[in-house]
Scaffold this motif. Structure first.
Motif, short mmCIF file in Angstrom:
data_model
loop_
_atom_site.label_atom_id
_atom_site.label_comp_id
_atom_site.label_asym_id
_atom_site.label_seq_id
_atom_site.Cartn_x
_atom_site.Cartn_y
_atom_site.Cartn_z
N VAL A 1 58.62 -14.13 -8.01
CA VAL A 1 58.93 -13.64 -9.12
C VAL A 1 60.27 -13.33 -9.01
O VAL A 1 60.36 -12.23 -8.38
CB VAL A 1 57.67 -13.34 -9.65
CG1 VAL A 1 57.60 -11.27 -9.31
CG2 VAL A 1 57.81 -13.52 -11.50
N SER B 1 56.42 -11.97 -14.55
CA SER B 1 54.39 -10.98 -14.28
C SER B 1 53.75 -12.16 -13.24
O SER B 1 54.30 -13.32 -12.98
CB SER B 1 54.24 -11.07 -15.88
OG SER B 1 54.62 -10.31 -16.46
N LEU B 2 52.59 -11.53 -12.27
CA LEU B 2 51.67 -11.81 -11.80
C LEU B 2 50.52 -11.07 -12.38
O LEU B 2 50.50 -10.12 -12.74
CB LEU B 2 52.05 -11.73 -10.62
CG LEU B 2 53.86 -12.69 -9.99
CD1 LEU B 2 53.22 -12.22 -8.13
CD2 LEU B 2 53.54 -14.29 -10.36
N ARG B 3 49.69 -12.27 -11.99
CA ARG B 3 48.43 -11.70 -12.05
C ARG B 3 47.17 -11.68 -11.02
O ARG B 3 47.07 -13.39 -10.60
CB ARG B 3 47.61 -12.83 -13.66
CG ARG B 3 46.17 -12.24 -13.83
CD ARG B 3 44.93 -12.89 -14.60
NE ARG B 3 43.99 -12.67 -15.49
CZ ARG B 3 43.03 -12.78 -15.56
NH1 ARG B 3 43.27 -14.71 -15.86
NH2 ARG B 3 42.19 -12.28 -16.34
N VAL C 1 52.64 -10.36 -3.04
CA VAL C 1 53.34 -10.71 -3.93
C VAL C 1 55.32 -9.95 -3.46
O VAL C 1 55.77 -9.55 -2.70
CB VAL C 1 53.45 -9.25 -4.97
CG1 VAL C 1 54.07 -9.52 -6.47
CG2 VAL C 1 51.93 -9.85 -5.03
#
Length: 122
Positions: free
Chosen positions: A12, A17-19, A118
């Motif tokens: 990203v 954003s990431l979940r 991530v």
């Protein structure tokens, strides 16, 4: 036997954003404090966030306060990490584990899942 399966990572851009999700096969999940840790290349694994069994008592590392939100679903034995305003320094492999209590930064289980990568580009 404890099984922790992390997912949701990816690449990203900074500010994105990431979940993350962690599916935990722990018989005592509903009474456990759960948390997230991360390990960047060449660095020690570090604490990120923890959440009490009821989802009320929460603790964050200073580096992620105001940007990350931890939550849990006891019915699904899953813990989540919503990560907003991501920075390149958030790049790491993220893991979940149980903790002794909600103020602790020490993991309970010696075995870890595979983690989820991530990567935040600048």
């Amino acid at each position: 036997q404890v099984q922790l399966v992390e997912s949701g990572g990816g690449l990203v851009q900074a500010g994105g954003s990431l979940r993350l999700s962690c599916a935990a096969s722990i018989r005592t999940f509903n009474s456990r404090v759960m948390g997230w840790f991360r390990q960047a290349p060449g660095k020690e694994r570090e604490f990120v966030a923890s959440i009490g069994w009821g989802g009320v008592r929460i603790n964050y590392a200073d580096s992620v306060k105001g940007r990350f939100t931890i939550s849990r679903d006891n019915a699904k034995t899953t813990v989540y990490l919503q990560m907003n305003s991501l920075k390149p320094e958030d790049t790491a492999v993220y893991y979940c584990n149980a903790l002794i209590d909600w103020t602790s930064v020490v993991p309970v289980f010696a075995s870890w899942g595979q983690g989820t990568q991530v990567t935040v580009s600048s």
